[in-house]
Design an enzyme around this catalytic site. Sequence first.
Site, PDB file in Angstrom:
ATOM      1  N   TRP A  99       1.039  -1.031   0.395  1.00 50.30           N
ATOM      2  CA  TRP A  99       0.334   0.084   0.163  1.00 50.30           C
ATOM      3  C   TRP A  99       0.851   1.180  -0.276  1.00 50.30           C
ATOM      4  O   TRP A  99       0.461   2.882  -0.388  1.00 50.30           O
ATOM      5  CB  TRP A  99      -0.933  -0.283   0.978  1.00 50.30           C
ATOM      6  CG  TRP A  99      -2.036  -1.107   0.780  1.00 50.30           C
ATOM      7  CD1 TRP A  99      -1.858  -2.459   1.700  1.00 50.30           C
ATOM      8  CD2 TRP A  99      -2.762  -1.569   0.230  1.00 50.30           C
ATOM      9  NE1 TRP A  99      -3.110  -3.367   1.658  1.00 50.30           N
ATOM     10  CE2 TRP A  99      -3.757  -3.042   0.548  1.00 50.30           C
ATOM     11  CE3 TRP A  99      -3.756  -0.887  -0.904  1.00 50.30           C
ATOM     12  CZ2 TRP A  99      -4.071  -3.558  -0.640  1.00 50.30           C
ATOM     13  CZ3 TRP A  99      -4.210  -1.444  -2.112  1.00 50.30           C
ATOM     14  CH2 TRP A  99      -4.819  -2.455  -1.656  1.00 50.30           C
ATOM     15  N   ASP A 166      -1.389   6.076   6.450  1.00 50.93           N
ATOM     16  CA  ASP A 166      -2.399   5.685   5.910  1.00 50.93           C
ATOM     17  C   ASP A 166      -3.028   4.639   7.065  1.00 50.93           C
ATOM     18  O   ASP A 166      -1.961   3.443   7.656  1.00 50.93           O
ATOM     19  CB  ASP A 166      -2.447   5.088   4.071  1.00 50.93           C
ATOM     20  CG  ASP A 166      -3.290   3.647   4.221  1.00 50.93           C
ATOM     21  OD1 ASP A 166      -3.661   3.674   4.753  1.00 50.93           O
ATOM     22  OD2 ASP A 166      -2.955   3.658   3.422  1.00 50.93           O
ATOM     23  N   LYS A 190     -11.983  -1.875   6.739  1.00 52.45           N
ATOM     24  CA  LYS A 190     -11.621  -3.149   8.097  1.00 52.45           C
ATOM     25  C   LYS A 190     -11.604  -2.870   9.287  1.00 52.45           C
ATOM     26  O   LYS A 190     -10.968  -3.754   9.959  1.00 52.45           O
ATOM     27  CB  LYS A 190      -9.952  -2.440   7.850  1.00 52.45           C
ATOM     28  CG  LYS A 190      -9.571  -3.120   6.414  1.00 52.45           C
ATOM     29  CD  LYS A 190      -7.921  -3.447   5.465  1.00 52.45           C
ATOM     30  CE  LYS A 190      -7.614  -3.555   4.346  1.00 52.45           C
ATOM     31  NZ  LYS A 190      -7.834  -2.666   3.241  1.00 52.45           N
TER      32      LYS A 190
END
Length: 353
Positions: A99, A166, A190
């Site tokens: 990511w 993030d 999530k």
Amino acid sequence: MKRHNFSAGPCILPNEVLQKASEAVIDFDNGLSLLEISHRSKPFVDVMENARALALELLGLENKGYKALFLQGGASTQFLMVALNLLEKRAGYLNTGTWSDKAIKEAKIFDDIYEVGSSKDANYNYIPKGYDIPADYDYFHCTSNNTIFGTQMKEFPESSIPVVCDMSSDIFSRQLDFSKFDLIYAGAQKNMGPAGATLVVVKEDILGKVSRKIPSMMDYKVHISKSSMFNTPPVFSVYVSMLTLQWLKDLGGIAAIEKENEKKAQLIYSEIDLNPLFKGFASKSDRSMMNATFNLANEDLKETFDAMVKEAGINGLNGHRSVGGYRASMYNALSLESVGVLVDVMSELERKA
Ligand SMILES: *Cc1c(COP(=O)(O)O)cnc(C)c1O
């Protein structure tokens, strides 16, 4: 049979949240579904305001110059939105996984990116340390929890420049001094709600400093000025996120859930370390409390283990294709009991083998 849901995302949500959400789909406001009322109606505006306020409250960021937004396009859209809004000359990125790497790729479209550190050389099984962040950069970007590799940052650098993080896969799971961050983003799916909404928490005073023109939908200032209602928000995802945040607050907030998360992590990692049939993937000091990655020491046992896992009602244990093996995602709503079921299966394999 009770299912034990270790899915990495979308993933487990609290049962009572799912119950309330399903009721609202049928009847939210006097016989009308949540899905068929105007997002500008008072009942929905209240939902949005409540969700935004709860996010700031749980993070301890009320009255500190931050705004919470529920946007669309997933965390992946934030990769470019961050750069569009903050990148003028140069930014520093810590590359700790797939990511981060994708965030770097998007930011490179706009300007020069400097990787302050990277663990790509070891398939991202650790978090680089001892890196420097140049003080004249526009911002520093990092990924707090690497969902795929099962590593998690335990410490964050002190920095005089804005820190962007993030937190898609560990937001609301552990206590941090969130005021050290200037922009936090997280896809809802999530630890917060269904896919479709992305939480952005941004300190207002870092905005408005780049010279480029920013398209309205990509401009944090536009979304702030419209109270996260510039266009139709993802109403269902925002509503369910609000319910989850309320659930967390009622439990005692991040401090309370962190204790549970620690117990779950301790249980799985001690089994991984004690059971000779398994090997942990991530470097021990960087292990994630949310996603535990591990492999079988002997791949010949795969079929047996997979069958036992299935038999126990365990779902979503397969590792990401770039790591292989297994990944137990233990988000806030997963019970200690479910982790216990998995650990029992792992020790049962040892007895059998
Ligand atoms: C899942 C994930 C993403 C991608 O989120 P999307 O909402 O699918 O764009 C980004 N970063 C991290 C850390 C993730 O876990």
